[in-house]
Design a protein around this motif. Sequence first.
Motif, PDB file in Angstrom:
ATOM      1  N   GLU A 143      18.154  15.701  -2.849  1.00 27.37           N
ATOM      2  CA  GLU A 143      17.228  14.982  -3.699  1.00 27.37           C
ATOM      3  C   GLU A 143      16.414  14.040  -2.831  1.00 27.37           C
ATOM      4  OE1 GLU A 143      19.346  14.606  -7.974  1.00 27.37           O
ATOM      5  OE2 GLU A 143      20.065  13.276  -6.418  1.00 27.37           O
ATOM      6  N   ALA A 144      15.444  14.592  -2.154  1.00 29.32           N
ATOM      7  CA  ALA A 144      14.650  13.792  -1.228  1.00 29.32           C
ATOM      8  C   ALA A 144      13.668  12.927  -1.986  1.00 29.32           C
ATOM      9  CB  ALA A 144      13.894  14.712  -0.267  1.00 29.32           C
ATOM     10  N   PRO A 145      13.290  11.788  -1.390  1.00 24.09           N
ATOM     11  CA  PRO A 145      12.388  10.871  -2.072  1.00 24.09           C
ATOM     12  C   PRO A 145      10.956  11.381  -2.081  1.00 24.09           C
ATOM     13  CG  PRO A 145      12.803  10.096   0.143  1.00 24.09           C
ATOM     14  CD  PRO A 145      13.671  11.295  -0.075  1.00 24.09           C
ATOM     15  N   THR A 146      10.184  10.804  -2.991  1.00 27.08           N
ATOM     16  CA  THR A 146       8.763  11.104  -3.031  1.00 27.08           C
ATOM     17  C   THR A 146       8.007  10.244  -2.052  1.00 27.08           C
ATOM     18  OG1 THR A 146       8.946  11.726  -5.330  1.00 27.08           O
ATOM     19  CG2 THR A 146       6.757  11.196  -4.573  1.00 27.08           C
ATOM     20  N   SER A 147       8.587   9.135  -1.655  1.00 23.70           N
ATOM     21  CA  SER A 147       7.926   8.276  -0.680  1.00 23.70           C
ATOM     22  C   SER A 147       8.949   7.378  -0.058  1.00 23.70           C
ATOM     23  CB  SER A 147       6.832   7.435  -1.324  1.00 23.70           C
ATOM     24  OG  SER A 147       6.220   6.615  -0.365  1.00 23.70           O
ATOM     25  N   GLY A 148       8.544   6.744   1.061  1.00 25.46           N
ATOM     26  CA  GLY A 148       9.426   5.822   1.738  1.00 25.46           C
ATOM     27  C   GLY A 148       9.469   4.482   1.063  1.00 25.46           C
ATOM     28  N   SER A 149      10.262   3.594   1.640  1.00 26.68           N
ATOM     29  CA  SER A 149      10.400   2.257   1.094  1.00 26.68           C
ATOM     30  C   SER A 149      10.847   1.333   2.185  1.00 26.68           C
ATOM     31  CB  SER A 149      11.440   2.263  -0.026  1.00 26.68           C
ATOM     32  OG  SER A 149      11.775   0.968  -0.428  1.00 26.68           O
ATOM     33  N   ASP A 200       4.525   8.651   2.476  1.00 25.70           N
ATOM     34  CA  ASP A 200       3.285   8.122   1.912  1.00 25.70           C
ATOM     35  C   ASP A 200       2.223   8.043   3.004  1.00 25.70           C
ATOM     36  OD1 ASP A 200       3.153   5.007   2.892  1.00 25.70           O
ATOM     37  OD2 ASP A 200       5.212   5.691   2.606  1.00 25.70           O
ATOM     38  N   ILE A 201       0.963   8.027   2.596  1.00 23.55           N
ATOM     39  CA  ILE A 201      -0.144   8.080   3.548  1.00 23.55           C
ATOM     40  C   ILE A 201      -0.231   6.810   4.386  1.00 23.55           C
ATOM     41  CG2 ILE A 201      -1.852   7.159   1.954  1.00 23.55           C
ATOM     42  CD1 ILE A 201      -2.374   9.965   4.569  1.00 23.55           C
ATOM     43  N   ASP A 202       0.173   5.662   3.840  1.00 25.59           N
ATOM     44  CA  ASP A 202       0.105   4.419   4.599  1.00 25.59           C
ATOM     45  C   ASP A 202       1.057   4.469   5.788  1.00 25.59           C
ATOM     46  OD1 ASP A 202      -1.200   1.671   4.426  1.00 25.59           O
ATOM     47  OD2 ASP A 202       0.894   1.106   4.647  1.00 25.59           O
ATOM     48  N   THR A 203       2.256   4.983   5.575  1.00 28.45           N
ATOM     49  CA  THR A 203       3.207   5.138   6.676  1.00 28.45           C
ATOM     50  C   THR A 203       2.704   6.183   7.665  1.00 28.45           C
ATOM     51  OG1 THR A 203       5.062   4.516   5.253  1.00 28.45           O
ATOM     52  CG2 THR A 203       5.590   5.730   7.262  1.00 28.45           C
ATOM     53  N   PHE A 204       2.140   7.264   7.145  1.00 29.40           N
ATOM     54  CA  PHE A 204       1.648   8.342   8.007  1.00 29.40           C
ATOM     55  C   PHE A 204       0.568   7.847   8.967  1.00 29.40           C
ATOM     56  CE2 PHE A 204      -1.277  11.881   8.870  1.00 29.40           C
ATOM     57  CZ  PHE A 204      -0.393  12.823   9.387  1.00 29.40           C
ATOM     58  N   ALA A 255       0.828  -1.207   0.000  1.00 31.86           N
ATOM     59  CA  ALA A 255       0.000   0.000   0.000  1.00 31.86           C
ATOM     60  C   ALA A 255       0.861   1.254   0.000  1.00 31.86           C
ATOM     61  CB  ALA A 255      -0.933  -0.014   1.211  1.00 31.86           C
ATOM     62  N   TRP A 256       1.967   1.257   0.736  1.00 35.53           N
ATOM     63  CA  TRP A 256       2.820   2.440   0.803  1.00 35.53           C
ATOM     64  C   TRP A 256       3.450   2.737  -0.554  1.00 35.53           C
ATOM     65  CZ3 TRP A 256       7.972   1.954  -0.372  1.00 35.53           C
ATOM     66  CH2 TRP A 256       8.512   0.660  -0.331  1.00 35.53           C
ATOM     67  N   GLN A 257       3.679   1.709  -1.380  1.00 43.60           N
ATOM     68  CA  GLN A 257       4.226   1.930  -2.714  1.00 43.60           C
ATOM     69  C   GLN A 257       3.147   2.419  -3.679  1.00 43.60           C
ATOM     70  OE1 GLN A 257       5.556  -2.199  -2.720  1.00 43.60           O
ATOM     71  NE2 GLN A 257       7.638  -1.530  -3.162  1.00 43.60           N
ATOM     72  N   LEU A 258       1.987   1.806  -3.597  1.00 38.59           N
ATOM     73  CA  LEU A 258       0.913   2.117  -4.534  1.00 38.59           C
ATOM     74  C   LEU A 258       0.342   3.517  -4.331  1.00 38.59           C
ATOM     75  CD1 LEU A 258      -0.828  -1.338  -4.331  1.00 38.59           C
ATOM     76  CD2 LEU A 258       0.170  -0.360  -6.417  1.00 38.59           C
ATOM     77  N   SER A 259       0.239   3.954  -3.069  1.00 42.05           N
ATOM     78  CA  SER A 259      -0.365   5.259  -2.812  1.00 42.05           C
ATOM     79  C   SER A 259       0.456   6.383  -3.436  1.00 42.05           C
ATOM     80  CB  SER A 259      -0.537   5.486  -1.306  1.00 42.05           C
ATOM     81  OG  SER A 259       0.718   5.491  -0.639  1.00 42.05           O
ATOM     82  N   CYS A 260       1.779   6.292  -3.300  1.00 44.38           N
ATOM     83  CA  CYS A 260       2.600   7.357  -3.883  1.00 44.38           C
ATOM     84  C   CYS A 260       2.703   7.209  -5.397  1.00 44.38           C
ATOM     85  CB  CYS A 260       3.980   7.385  -3.248  1.00 44.38           C
ATOM     86  SG  CYS A 260       4.977   5.909  -3.539  1.00 44.38           S
ATOM     87  N   LEU A 261       2.694   5.972  -5.903  1.00 42.88           N
ATOM     88  CA  LEU A 261       2.723   5.771  -7.352  1.00 42.88           C
ATOM     89  C   LEU A 261       1.460   6.330  -7.992  1.00 42.88           C
ATOM     90  CD1 LEU A 261       4.001   4.622  -9.893  1.00 42.88           C
ATOM     91  CD2 LEU A 261       3.006   2.391  -9.328  1.00 42.88           C
ATOM     92  N   ALA A 262       0.329   6.184  -7.313  1.00 46.90           N
ATOM     93  CA  ALA A 262      -0.920   6.746  -7.833  1.00 46.90           C
ATOM     94  C   ALA A 262      -0.815   8.261  -7.953  1.00 46.90           C
ATOM     95  CB  ALA A 262      -2.085   6.364  -6.927  1.00 46.90           C
TER      96      ALA A 262
END
Length: 677
Positions: free
Chosen positions: A624-630, A531-535, A83-90
């Motif tokens: 160069e900060a990321p757009t989401s975690g991993s 990402d919202i899932d981590t948040f 979910a944490w990957q998909l939310s930011c990819l969306a």
Amino acid sequence: AVSVPGVLAGHGLALLSLTVHCSWPWAEGLTQGGLDAGGADLWASADSSLLQNFWCWPASQLPRDRLSALVRSMAELQVLLGAWQLSCLANLAARHGLQEDFALHPPDLLLFYNLSQVRDADCRAFTGRAAQGRLELLANLPDQRAALRRAALACLVGAPGWPRPRLRAPDLLLLGALVCDMDPSRVVTADPRVLENLRRCPGLTAAQEAALNALLAGGRTQLGPPGSWTLEGLQALGPLATYISPRLWVQVQEGTGLDFFRSMVAAYREGRLGRQDTGRFVTSFLESQASTSSSRPKSCVRGNITAATLRDDLFLVRYDCAQLRLCLGSRVLATSLDPLLQQPLPTECQRVVKAKLAQLYPRGLPEDQLRLITSLVYLYSRAEIGQWNITSRDTLVALLASGVALDNQTEAVLQKFLDHNGTVTGGLLVAIGGSRLCWMSPQQIQTIRPSEFRLAGALDVSSCPQSRKDVLYAKAREAFSGTRTVASYYRFMRPYLGETLDPAPPLTAAPPGGAPVEELRHLAQANVSMDIDTFTNLNPQVLQSLSVGNVTTLLGPNAGDLWKARSHPAVSSWLRGLDSSALGSLGLDPEPASPAPTTGVTPDTSPPASRPVHTLGLPGKDPEAPTSGSSHGPLGCLPLAMALPSGLLWLLRHSITCGKHGAASGGCRGSGRGAAL
């Protein structure tokens, strides 16, 4: 090429040897922080194993056409992301205007798209494809799941004859897995093809199970009435067959039932059917068999159990737990324990085996037998485990990697290993799984060297109770604080930043778990774009200390996802502390919606309305900060991600010589020796 041995945590504990080549072109784009922009460019033609390690920051560097190719490749290869990957990819896809290409995108990704941007003309096509996704991914976004259900129902509102009392085949095709959210009474009256929808449910509730059995008993499905069921028809049910009640099994022809039982046991022994599903089926089927027998013999009437008997897939039909107690001798138990425990024994039978083992080995099980009792370990007390000698890593992995050991048993088993001068290495953590960290004592966690924690990478600790969160956060921070950039630091720390709600109070008066407010503010300043899932998994108490500015900066381009999670308890609690002006700045209603139900819900058939202080030693701010975690992606030079757990890729990286690129960058040195556990 370097051969790297590692533990294959399966039955028999075979040693896995891999040959890793660093001369492949993938290696050119791999760095310690993950794939850089050039490496992300290679993702568009990567295999599914590599794509599972998707991380939003490198992908955010891609131009529109390359990102589109990447998303389409994920759909074609059926890559399963979290979910944490998909939310930011969306959000990345929406930013590039790719949402209109939804027909070529993975159904899981559609679950996270902004539903208000779906055109009316695309309603049925979009929701029908989205409903083929894994709805459980929206566990932290209850409002998004409810909105998807409303969107699907809005499509049906315009269909001829709606509302209607019975869901027809076209309705079911549109609803997909959303049927799992419906009132179970609708299942009984639905078109029989509703079985295909139910197969998409991750698990049936008691009410859904009753509805399924009522539907099957009615004889309206392709199987017909129970008395006419065939082996092929039962096998076509897939996991739904494990929910069939004893009352229905009694009505099935004996030969058909026994053939199906044989096939299910064979599937279990070959690893094609999970322990939980198998146990549910075996319990139900054997209950139906017991109801047809008039009495339980008090002597062995089936004949003594032999090694050949134990390899029979109908063993449990011929020998119930009472006969197992009466017919199993010590010699066969000692020499054939492995095939016996490969049978899906019910709990009562497992207790029989445990008691017989205690008689056979009164001073404790020998170590070679310990490796075979993975399915029984949950039955042993700490005192009984105290009699064991665990000197081998293979034994420890066998006992803990199966997922059967409970919390106190994990601690006790690990302690027996540590008592024999064993050490917890990165390879061992990967082999037994991150969830085992949840049940180690704080003292045991402290014995793990930071270097070994780093080798294990970012483990999945989502199931950990609150009482372990502080210890794990501190250990992870100690291990990863020396990471070169904030982007890389966040990437590894992401699983440890939040907390898991613990139904039981912690044993000690520990402060709230997860990252403290100071660290979250630091990460926000570094533009990590959480990402919202981590948040939603952050400590709610810590969230209360974050301002609107902190949160919007922390989430970055993902801030719009607050709307999808506004009923999540942690988010809702934070929103209640804001005034109307602050809520307006977030684009949210003054009063957050109440939590949306996710299962067993009667669909609304009306049209939807219009639309504590810690010392910080973090790396410096990353330009160069990321757009989401991993969690952790491909590191070093690991072009063939293969089918290994991602954490094991960490281990491989540290024992590989990479050729000219690795030598030049200094990121892939190794002695050429395999990384031992």
